[in-house]
Scaffold this active site. Structure first.
Site: not given
Ligand code: DHB
Ligand code: FE
Length: 282
Positions: A12, A59, A192, A239
Site C-alpha cells: 500500500h 499509520h 522499504h 509491514e
Molecule cells: C510509502 C509506503 C508506505 O507503506 C506508506 O504507508 C506510505 C508511503 C511510500 O513508499 O511512499
Molecule cells: Fe505503510
C-alpha cells in the site's frame, strides 16, 4: 461452515491512490505495478469472496502514539476513510460485517489474545488501496473485517506472535457457522524505509526469500525478531508481518497453498512492491 477461498497480499502506498485517481495505470512508471493485478481480477471474478478479513497497519489516522494497541479488531457496521495527510481522494465508507468481527474477537480472546475491539474505526490508505487494487471497478463488492497490527511504535509484536494471531484468525474463519466465502488480505511491505539514515533502503534478496517462504516454509520468518526484520526490510518494511498473518490464517484451513499469481516490482515511491494471490490446497 464458512469457506476461505483466497489469500491476497499487496503493498500500500499513498501514491497509488493518486495514480488511480488520475488514470495513470498505463504510464511506463505505473504499468509494471498495475499489470501485476490483472490476472488476479479474472480469478477473483471466479472465486467471488463475500467478505474479507484485512490485516493492515494504521499509520496514525485512527491510533496515534498516545494510544497504540498491538492488535485491534474492527467491529463496526461501516468504516469511514479519511485524509491522513497525503492528499489522496478518500473512498466511500467500507461495509463491515459485525457478526464475523465478533465471532473472530470471541475466538481470539478465548485463545488468550487480548485484542482491542473497535466499534468505531477510521481506516487509512492501508485498508482502502488494496481493496481498490483487487476490485478496481465500481463500489467495493466485499464486506470488511479490519485487523490492525502495530508496526508504528515500538515495542512491535514479534513475527512469531503475529503468526500465532493469523493462525487463530484462520481457525475462527474455519469455525464460522456461515456459508459466506471469505478472503484474507494482507496490506503492507515489502522492504522499504521512509526516513532516517537508510531512507530509500530496499532489500530485494530478502523480499524474494520471504515471498518464496510463504509457499514452501510459511513459518520461516518467525525466526526473526522485529528488530531483525527492521534491519533486513527497513523500518516500514516490518509491514510484511501482515503477509505472515495472512499466510498463517491459510495454514488453519488448508495443508498447503497454490500460487495463483504474484508480482514483484521495484520501486514505487520508496517501496519494493509485491502482490500475491494464493488459494488453499488440501
Ligand atoms: C510509502 C509506503 C508506505 O507503506 C506508506 O504507508 C506510505 C508511503 C511510500 O513508499 O511512499
Ligand atoms: Fe505503510
Amino acid at each position: 461452515m464458512a469457506h476461505l477461498v483466497a489469500g491476497l497480499a499487496s503493498s500500500h502506498i499513498p501514491a497509488i491512490g493518486g495514480a488511480i485517481h488520475n488514470g495513470r495505470q498505463q504510464e511506463p512508471y505505473w504499468k509494471p505495478f498495475f499489470d501485476g493485478f490483472t490476472p488476479i481480477h479474472a480469478w477473483l471474478d471466479r472465486v467471488r469472496p463475500d467478505v474479507v478479513v484485512l490485516f493492515y497497519n494504521d499509520h496514525g489516522l485512527n491510533f496515534f502514539l498516545d494510544k497504540m494497541p498491538t492488535f485491534a479488531v474492527g467491529a463496526a457496521a461501516q468504516y469511514q476513510n479519511a485524509d491522513e495527510g497525503w492528499g489522496i481522494p478518500t473512498m466511500p465508507p467500507l461495509r463491515g460485517d459485525p457478526a464475523l468481527s465478533w465471532h473472530i474477537i470471541n475466538h481470539l480472546v478465548a485463545q488468550e489474545f487480548d485484542v482491542v475491539t473497535c466499534q468505531e474505526m477510521l481506516v487509512d490508505h492501508a485498508c482502502t488501496l488494496p481493496l481498490k487494487l483487487f476490485w478496481p471497478q465500481g463500489d467495493c463488492p466485499v464486506a470488511v473485517v479490519p485487523i490492525c497490527i502495530n508496526t508504528v511504535q515500538f515495542p512491535l509484536p514479534s513475527a512469531k506472535r503475529v503468526y500465532a494471531l493469523g493462525k487463530a484468525v484462520g481457525e475462527a474463519i474455519r469455525r464460522w457457522d456461515s456459508d459466506q466465502r471469505v478472503a484474507v488480505i494482507a496490506s503492507g511491505g515489502l522492504s522499504h524505509q521512509l526516513d532516517g539514515e537508510r531512507a530509500g533502503f530496499i532489500n530485494k534478496a530478502f523480499d524474494l526469500q520471504f515471498l518464496e517462504s510463504l509457499q514452501s516454509n510459511p513459518e520461516w520468518a518467525t525466526q526473526f525478531s522485529s528488530l531483525d526484520i527492521v534491519e533486513k526490510a527497513g523500518t516500514q518494511g516490518v509491514e510484511l508481518l501482515m503477509w505472515l498473518a495472512m499466510r498463517a490464517a491459510m495454514s488453519s484451513v488448508a495443508s498447503g497453498v497454490q500460487k495463483v499469481h504474484g508480482n514483484y516490482h521495484i520501486p514505487i515511491s520508496n517501496t519494493a512492491t509485491g502482490v500475491l494471490a494464493l488459494e488453499p490446497v488440501g
